[in-house]
Scaffold this motif. Sequence first.
Motif, PDB file in Angstrom:
ATOM      1  N   ALA A 145     -27.618 -24.069 -87.903  1.00 16.90           N
ATOM      2  CA  ALA A 145     -28.778 -24.198 -87.023  1.00 16.90           C
ATOM      3  C   ALA A 145     -28.555 -23.441 -85.720  1.00 16.90           C
ATOM      4  CB  ALA A 145     -29.064 -25.668 -86.739  1.00 16.90           C
ATOM      5  N   VAL A 146     -27.318 -23.470 -85.222  1.00 14.32           N
ATOM      6  CA  VAL A 146     -26.957 -22.739 -84.002  1.00 14.32           C
ATOM      7  C   VAL A 146     -25.585 -22.119 -84.188  1.00 14.32           C
ATOM      8  CG1 VAL A 146     -28.318 -24.160 -82.412  1.00 14.32           C
ATOM      9  CG2 VAL A 146     -25.951 -24.784 -82.875  1.00 14.32           C
ATOM     10  N   GLY A 147     -25.372 -20.992 -83.526  1.00 15.04           N
ATOM     11  CA  GLY A 147     -24.075 -20.335 -83.549  1.00 15.04           C
ATOM     12  C   GLY A 147     -23.826 -19.558 -84.828  1.00 15.04           C
ATOM     13  N   ASP A 148     -22.749 -18.787 -84.774  1.00 16.61           N
ATOM     14  CA  ASP A 148     -22.350 -17.975 -85.919  1.00 16.61           C
ATOM     15  C   ASP A 148     -21.054 -18.464 -86.558  1.00 16.61           C
ATOM     16  OD1 ASP A 148     -24.522 -16.123 -85.783  1.00 16.61           O
ATOM     17  OD2 ASP A 148     -23.548 -15.188 -84.061  1.00 16.61           O
ATOM     18  N   TYR A 149     -20.174 -19.057 -85.760  1.00 18.02           N
ATOM     19  CA  TYR A 149     -18.886 -19.542 -86.251  1.00 18.02           C
ATOM     20  C   TYR A 149     -18.581 -20.874 -85.584  1.00 18.02           C
ATOM     21  CZ  TYR A 149     -18.351 -14.807 -87.952  1.00 18.02           C
ATOM     22  OH  TYR A 149     -18.562 -13.616 -88.614  1.00 18.02           O
ATOM     23  N   ILE A 150     -18.407 -21.923 -86.377  1.00 15.32           N
ATOM     24  CA  ILE A 150     -18.012 -23.224 -85.851  1.00 15.32           C
ATOM     25  C   ILE A 150     -16.511 -23.349 -86.058  1.00 15.32           C
ATOM     26  CG2 ILE A 150     -18.246 -25.724 -86.065  1.00 15.32           C
ATOM     27  CD1 ILE A 150     -21.107 -25.209 -87.094  1.00 15.32           C
ATOM     28  N   LEU A 151     -15.793 -23.532 -84.963  1.00 19.27           N
ATOM     29  CA  LEU A 151     -14.333 -23.587 -85.037  1.00 19.27           C
ATOM     30  C   LEU A 151     -13.794 -25.002 -84.921  1.00 19.27           C
ATOM     31  CD1 LEU A 151     -13.456 -20.424 -82.923  1.00 19.27           C
ATOM     32  CD2 LEU A 151     -14.165 -20.610 -85.314  1.00 19.27           C
ATOM     33  N   SER A 152     -14.605 -25.924 -84.430  1.00 18.17           N
ATOM     34  CA  SER A 152     -14.235 -27.338 -84.352  1.00 18.17           C
ATOM     35  C   SER A 152     -15.488 -28.115 -83.995  1.00 18.17           C
ATOM     36  CB  SER A 152     -13.148 -27.558 -83.290  1.00 18.17           C
ATOM     37  OG  SER A 152     -13.678 -27.398 -81.989  1.00 18.17           O
ATOM     38  N   ASP A 153     -15.327 -29.419 -83.825  1.00 20.36           N
ATOM     39  CA  ASP A 153     -16.488 -30.219 -83.437  1.00 20.36           C
ATOM     40  C   ASP A 153     -16.890 -29.979 -81.988  1.00 20.36           C
ATOM     41  OD1 ASP A 153     -14.284 -31.425 -82.296  1.00 20.36           O
ATOM     42  OD2 ASP A 153     -14.861 -33.456 -82.847  1.00 20.36           O
ATOM     43  N   ARG A 154     -16.117 -29.166 -81.270  1.00 20.14           N
ATOM     44  CA  ARG A 154     -16.447 -28.911 -79.865  1.00 20.14           C
ATOM     45  C   ARG A 154     -16.627 -27.441 -79.516  1.00 20.14           C
ATOM     46  NH1 ARG A 154     -11.605 -29.077 -75.917  1.00 20.14           N
ATOM     47  NH2 ARG A 154     -10.276 -27.573 -76.930  1.00 20.14           N
ATOM     48  N   LEU A 155     -16.214 -26.523 -80.395  1.00 20.42           N
ATOM     49  CA  LEU A 155     -16.248 -25.094 -80.067  1.00 20.42           C
ATOM     50  C   LEU A 155     -17.053 -24.302 -81.081  1.00 20.42           C
ATOM     51  CD1 LEU A 155     -13.245 -23.034 -78.798  1.00 20.42           C
ATOM     52  CD2 LEU A 155     -14.982 -22.017 -80.219  1.00 20.42           C
ATOM     53  N   VAL A 156     -18.011 -23.522 -80.566  1.00 18.99           N
ATOM     54  CA  VAL A 156     -18.839 -22.650 -81.392  1.00 18.99           C
ATOM     55  C   VAL A 156     -18.794 -21.235 -80.820  1.00 18.99           C
ATOM     56  CG1 VAL A 156     -20.971 -23.123 -80.112  1.00 18.99           C
ATOM     57  CG2 VAL A 156     -21.116 -22.406 -82.505  1.00 18.99           C
ATOM     58  N   VAL A 157     -18.862 -20.253 -81.709  1.00 20.50           N
ATOM     59  CA  VAL A 157     -18.880 -18.846 -81.309  1.00 20.50           C
ATOM     60  C   VAL A 157     -20.231 -18.248 -81.698  1.00 20.50           C
ATOM     61  CG1 VAL A 157     -17.883 -16.550 -81.720  1.00 20.50           C
ATOM     62  CG2 VAL A 157     -16.383 -18.556 -81.529  1.00 20.50           C
ATOM     63  N   GLU A 158     -20.846 -17.579 -80.750  1.00 19.34           N
ATOM     64  CA  GLU A 158     -22.053 -16.789 -80.995  1.00 19.34           C
ATOM     65  C   GLU A 158     -21.636 -15.332 -80.886  1.00 19.34           C
ATOM     66  OE1 GLU A 158     -25.986 -15.631 -81.684  1.00 19.34           O
ATOM     67  OE2 GLU A 158     -25.148 -17.644 -81.874  1.00 19.34           O
ATOM     68  N   GLU A 211     -26.672 -27.630 -76.017  1.00 19.48           N
ATOM     69  CA  GLU A 211     -27.080 -28.962 -76.476  1.00 19.48           C
ATOM     70  C   GLU A 211     -26.203 -29.453 -77.617  1.00 19.48           C
ATOM     71  OE1 GLU A 211     -31.229 -28.757 -77.495  1.00 19.48           O
ATOM     72  OE2 GLU A 211     -31.824 -28.322 -75.425  1.00 19.48           O
ATOM     73  N   ALA A 212     -25.670 -28.532 -78.397  1.00 21.91           N
ATOM     74  CA  ALA A 212     -24.932 -28.891 -79.610  1.00 21.91           C
ATOM     75  C   ALA A 212     -23.414 -28.933 -79.437  1.00 21.91           C
ATOM     76  CB  ALA A 212     -25.286 -27.924 -80.735  1.00 21.91           C
ATOM     77  N   TYR A 213     -22.865 -28.114 -78.532  1.00 29.04           N
ATOM     78  CA  TYR A 213     -21.409 -27.994 -78.404  1.00 29.04           C
ATOM     79  C   TYR A 213     -20.998 -27.938 -76.938  1.00 29.04           C
ATOM     80  CZ  TYR A 213     -21.415 -26.884 -83.352  1.00 29.04           C
ATOM     81  OH  TYR A 213     -21.587 -26.948 -84.700  1.00 29.04           O
ATOM     82  N   PRO A 214     -19.871 -28.564 -76.596  1.00 34.81           N
ATOM     83  CA  PRO A 214     -19.413 -28.497 -75.204  1.00 34.81           C
ATOM     84  C   PRO A 214     -18.764 -27.164 -74.821  1.00 34.81           C
ATOM     85  CG  PRO A 214     -17.982 -29.945 -76.480  1.00 34.81           C
ATOM     86  CD  PRO A 214     -19.113 -29.530 -77.381  1.00 34.81           C
ATOM     87  N   ILE A 215     -18.242 -26.423 -75.804  1.00 32.75           N
ATOM     88  CA  ILE A 215     -17.587 -25.140 -75.518  1.00 32.75           C
ATOM     89  C   ILE A 215     -18.267 -24.052 -76.337  1.00 32.75           C
ATOM     90  CG2 ILE A 215     -15.437 -23.819 -75.527  1.00 32.75           C
ATOM     91  CD1 ILE A 215     -13.955 -26.517 -75.500  1.00 32.75           C
ATOM     92  N   ILE A 216     -18.796 -23.045 -75.624  1.00 35.42           N
ATOM     93  CA  ILE A 216     -19.470 -21.930 -76.276  1.00 35.42           C
ATOM     94  C   ILE A 216     -18.761 -20.645 -75.893  1.00 35.42           C
ATOM     95  CG2 ILE A 216     -21.632 -20.627 -76.449  1.00 35.42           C
ATOM     96  CD1 ILE A 216     -22.232 -23.834 -75.063  1.00 35.42           C
ATOM     97  N   VAL A 217     -18.433 -19.851 -76.893  1.00 35.73           N
ATOM     98  CA  VAL A 217     -17.869 -18.529 -76.656  1.00 35.73           C
ATOM     99  C   VAL A 217     -18.868 -17.518 -77.206  1.00 35.73           C
ATOM    100  CG1 VAL A 217     -16.001 -16.919 -77.182  1.00 35.73           C
ATOM    101  CG2 VAL A 217     -15.478 -19.339 -76.773  1.00 35.73           C
ATOM    102  N   ARG A 266      -6.081 -22.218 -82.175  1.00 36.37           N
ATOM    103  CA  ARG A 266      -5.898 -23.064 -80.981  1.00 36.37           C
ATOM    104  C   ARG A 266      -6.627 -24.398 -81.161  1.00 36.37           C
ATOM    105  NH1 ARG A 266      -3.369 -21.464 -76.702  1.00 36.37           N
ATOM    106  NH2 ARG A 266      -4.370 -23.015 -75.423  1.00 36.37           N
ATOM    107  N   GLU A 267      -7.806 -24.354 -81.731  1.00 41.43           N
ATOM    108  CA  GLU A 267      -8.559 -25.586 -81.956  1.00 41.43           C
ATOM    109  C   GLU A 267      -7.881 -26.467 -83.000  1.00 41.43           C
ATOM    110  OE1 GLU A 267     -11.721 -26.946 -80.433  1.00 41.43           O
ATOM    111  OE2 GLU A 267     -10.432 -25.761 -79.114  1.00 41.43           O
ATOM    112  N   GLU A 268      -7.237 -25.859 -83.970  1.00 38.83           N
ATOM    113  CA  GLU A 268      -6.540 -26.610 -85.008  1.00 38.83           C
ATOM    114  C   GLU A 268      -5.438 -27.476 -84.409  1.00 38.83           C
ATOM    115  OE1 GLU A 268      -4.464 -25.547 -89.238  1.00 38.83           O
ATOM    116  OE2 GLU A 268      -4.035 -24.248 -87.546  1.00 38.83           O
ATOM    117  N   ARG A 269      -4.788 -26.982 -83.373  1.00 45.37           N
ATOM    118  CA  ARG A 269      -3.701 -27.724 -82.723  1.00 45.37           C
ATOM    119  C   ARG A 269      -4.220 -28.907 -81.917  1.00 45.37           C
ATOM    120  NH1 ARG A 269      -1.251 -22.358 -81.613  1.00 45.37           N
ATOM    121  NH2 ARG A 269      -2.256 -22.415 -79.594  1.00 45.37           N
ATOM    122  N   GLY A 270      -5.497 -28.886 -81.565  1.00 44.05           N
ATOM    123  CA  GLY A 270      -6.076 -29.963 -80.772  1.00 44.05           C
ATOM    124  C   GLY A 270      -5.851 -29.734 -79.291  1.00 44.05           C
ATOM    125  N   PRO A 271      -6.484 -30.551 -78.462  1.00 44.16           N
ATOM    126  CA  PRO A 271      -6.359 -30.367 -77.015  1.00 44.16           C
ATOM    127  C   PRO A 271      -4.934 -30.646 -76.539  1.00 44.16           C
ATOM    128  CG  PRO A 271      -7.663 -32.310 -77.522  1.00 44.16           C
ATOM    129  CD  PRO A 271      -7.338 -31.647 -78.816  1.00 44.16           C
TER     130      PRO A 271
END
Length: 139
Positions: free
Chosen positions: A33-46, A71-77, A126-131
């Motif tokens: 629905a939004v973005g091109d690549y979802i890397l985690s529940d918090r990071l999306v890439v457009e 609206e959908a993700y806290p971190i957008i790249v 980086r997202e795989e490792r967690g915060p």
Amino acid sequence: MSAHVIYDHREERSTIPGLLALDGLSCESAQLAVGDYILSDRLVVERKTANDLIASIKDRRLWEQVDRLKEAYPIIVLILEGSPTRFPTEGWKGALGSVLTMGAVSIIQTLDVEETAEWIARLARREERGPTSARGGKR
């Protein structure tokens, strides 16, 4: 376990999903629905090619897309692939400056699909490792 990336099915034309898979990432195609690549529940890439960036500036779609991503993700790249050549530099850089000041958006400019894939893989791992622990605060 390898990093997992969900990508929009329209991105298959870019060859990036194949490059990510060759790099050892687990990739899954979906209609996003939004973005091109979802890397985690918090990071999306457009991802925007230079031509797509100019088209989305001209029809004002860029700002609408950023609003929906926020609206959908806290971190957008936002990855800009290449440099627009048939549009005034002040215009496209001004638009990206406007996007940056909307908050929660980072912009990376890449030369080509290979460098874009490298950035997506790097971010996914980086997202795989967690915060990590909080930085910059008092201890």
